[in-house]
Write a protein that holds these residues in place. Structure first.
Motif, short mmCIF file in Angstrom:
data_model
loop_
_atom_site.label_atom_id
_atom_site.label_comp_id
_atom_site.label_asym_id
_atom_site.label_seq_id
_atom_site.Cartn_x
_atom_site.Cartn_y
_atom_site.Cartn_z
N VAL A 34 1.22 -1.03 0.00
CA VAL A 34 0.07 0.13 -0.23
C VAL A 34 0.79 1.38 -0.09
O VAL A 34 2.08 1.13 1.12
N VAL A 35 0.83 1.97 -1.05
CA VAL A 35 1.49 3.00 -0.70
C VAL A 35 0.50 4.57 -0.31
O VAL A 35 -0.02 4.60 -0.79
N ASN A 36 0.98 5.17 0.21
CA ASN A 36 0.52 6.28 0.86
C ASN A 36 1.33 7.83 1.29
O ASN A 36 1.49 7.67 1.56
N ALA A 37 0.73 8.61 0.98
CA ALA A 37 1.15 9.38 1.43
C ALA A 37 1.66 10.03 2.43
O ALA A 37 2.41 10.80 3.55
N VAL A 38 0.46 9.52 3.72
CA VAL A 38 0.93 10.39 5.13
C VAL A 38 0.78 8.93 5.99
O VAL A 38 -0.02 8.22 5.49
N PRO A 39 1.19 9.02 6.95
CA PRO A 39 1.18 7.54 8.10
C PRO A 39 0.03 6.99 8.50
O PRO A 39 -0.08 6.40 9.60
N ASP A 40 -1.09 8.23 8.38
CA ASP A 40 -1.97 8.22 9.32
C ASP A 40 -3.75 7.39 8.07
O ASP A 40 -3.81 8.39 6.96
N PHE A 41 -4.58 7.60 8.63
CA PHE A 41 -5.98 6.96 8.17
C PHE A 41 -6.42 8.33 8.54
O PHE A 41 -6.60 8.71 9.62
N VAL A 42 -7.24 8.86 7.56
CA VAL A 42 -8.12 10.12 7.78
C VAL A 42 -9.54 9.91 7.57
O VAL A 42 -9.54 9.19 6.30
#
Length: 399
Positions: A34-42
């Motif tokens: 999984v690639v995501n720009a921020v470390p938390d779930f928004v």
């Protein structure tokens, strides 16, 4: 070599799809990143609450995916090359490329200023956590000033209505106005429109109907009729746009950049690419495109899961229902509207208002968060091995 599945984006669609794939596919055959720009779930459904000053949980994705076998790459997606089957990313270490065999594109959407002069420079939006926090800081500064202040919310869609009512209820010292291009709540039934107007009156919100904004300045908004509206904080909620990466990649997209998919959420131009959530141009069972929403993220995500698992394992692909049948609108913490729509997208006469609507929406939001925070729902029960020819055509069944 393991089959490489890369999921771009860990919002409501991406996180759900990744976790469910980890539960259904054997780790002996598959590798999920999984690639995501921020470390938390928004919790995007709650960003208007965050902006208004409330504390909203933001689970760490590392904790969310712990024990699932999913690899988390904190990076910003910069490009997709579907011919080479690679994704380019940028991070603190300089980034690089990720190869994939199956790609799930779920980068979602962001606020769209529609090119209105000054909107990008002077207006706030609540389409992402950082921008919602910036608005919160601005509202805090107005409160500390001790002289009140004026907040102007541009856009009378669901996001605009929820934002205006949340700020008005949470910060009664501020003057809140809502700018509507047409009639406020025009897509609602007569009863629901009346309920909405009563809520705005109760909260002291000034509603400016049939008003078009042509420019945004630091302390005011200029309207098409020549009116200048004073504003200490202008909030832009007049639309959403998708990331341009898909359009630049060569995938077939719509005019607004959404990926054109078939009934199984598979790209019509590149068969090993799937899309879900706001990024997908998916036609619902009523023949109309599904709107950008959390509900659509759930439906398109579930369909993508069935398609990916079915094609990789040689099982039948179930076509789930693709419907959009209700709107949930919060009007602060103690009021709301639950409104059903028909197959044509038109509002049905009856609606649920008040605290009952609040309880229903709160249940939906909490369920969405729980499902995201528990992507495998505990210990996986059954994980399927891949077929010898994972992309062979398989039968489709409708459920």
């Amino acid at each position: 070599m393991k089959h490489r599945i890369v999921v771009l984006g860990a919002g409501y669609a991406g996180a759900y799809v990744a976790g469910t794939l980890a539960r259904r596919l054997s780790p002996a055959d598959t590798e999920i990143t999984v690639v995501n720009a921020v470390p938390d779930f928004v919790q995007r459904l709650r960003l208007h609450q965050l902006a208004a000053g409330q504390e909203i949980e933001a689970p760490q994705l590392a904790d969310v995916f712990a024990g699932t076998g999913i690899r988390l790459r904190l990076a910003r997606v910069t490009a997709v090359d579907p011919e080479r089957q690679v994704v380019a990313v940028a991070d603190a270490d300089g980034g690089g490329e990720l190869g994939y065999d199956t790609l799930l594109y779920a980068l979602g959407s962001h606020g769209d200023d529609s090119g209105v002069p000054g909107a990008a420079e002077h207006a706030f939006d609540i389409a992402a956590r950082p921008s919602a926090l910036r608005l919160r800081e601005r509202l805090d500064s107005l409160g500390r000033r001790g002289e009140g202040g004026s907040v102007l919310v541009v856009g009378d869609g669901l996001t605009g209505i929820e934002t205006a009512t949340e700020i008005a209820e949470s910060r009664p010292g501020l003057s809140v106005a809502l700018v509507a291009r047409g009639e406020l709540g025009a897509r609602l039934s007569a009863g629901a429109r009346s309920h909405l107007r009563q809520a705005c009156d109760r909260l002291g919100i000034t509603v400016l109907e049939h008003t078009s904004v042509e420019a945004v300045e630091a302390t005011r908004v200029l309207c098409a009729d020549g009116t200048a509206l004073a504003s200490d904080a202008t909030v832009w909620t007049a639309g959403f746009a998708v990331n341009p990466i898909a359009a630049a990649s060569g995938l077939e997209v719509t005019e607004n950049g959404q990926i054109v998919v078939d009934r199984t959420m598979r790209s019509v131009s590149h068969p090993n690419v799937y899309a879900a959530g706001d990024s997908a141009y998916a036609i619902g069972d009523n023949g109309r495109p599904l709107p950008m929403s959390c509900a659509s993220a759930g439906y398109t995500g579930r369909q993508a899961i069935h398609a990916i698992v079915g094609r990789l394992t040689g099982c039948k692909i179930a076509n789930i229902k693709l419907v959009y049948w209700e709107n949930h609108i919060s009007l602060g913490r103690r009021d709301g509207i639950l409104h059903l729509v028909d197959d044509e997208g038109h509002a049905k006469p009856k609606y649920v208002g008040g605290r009952n609507a609040v309880r229903i929406k709160e249940g939906i939001v909490k369920t969405s968060l729980w499902a995201t925070s528990h992507p495998t729902f505990g210990v996986p029960k059954r994980q399927r091995r891949l077929a010898a020819a994972p992309h062979a055509s398989v039968k489709t069944v409708v459920v």
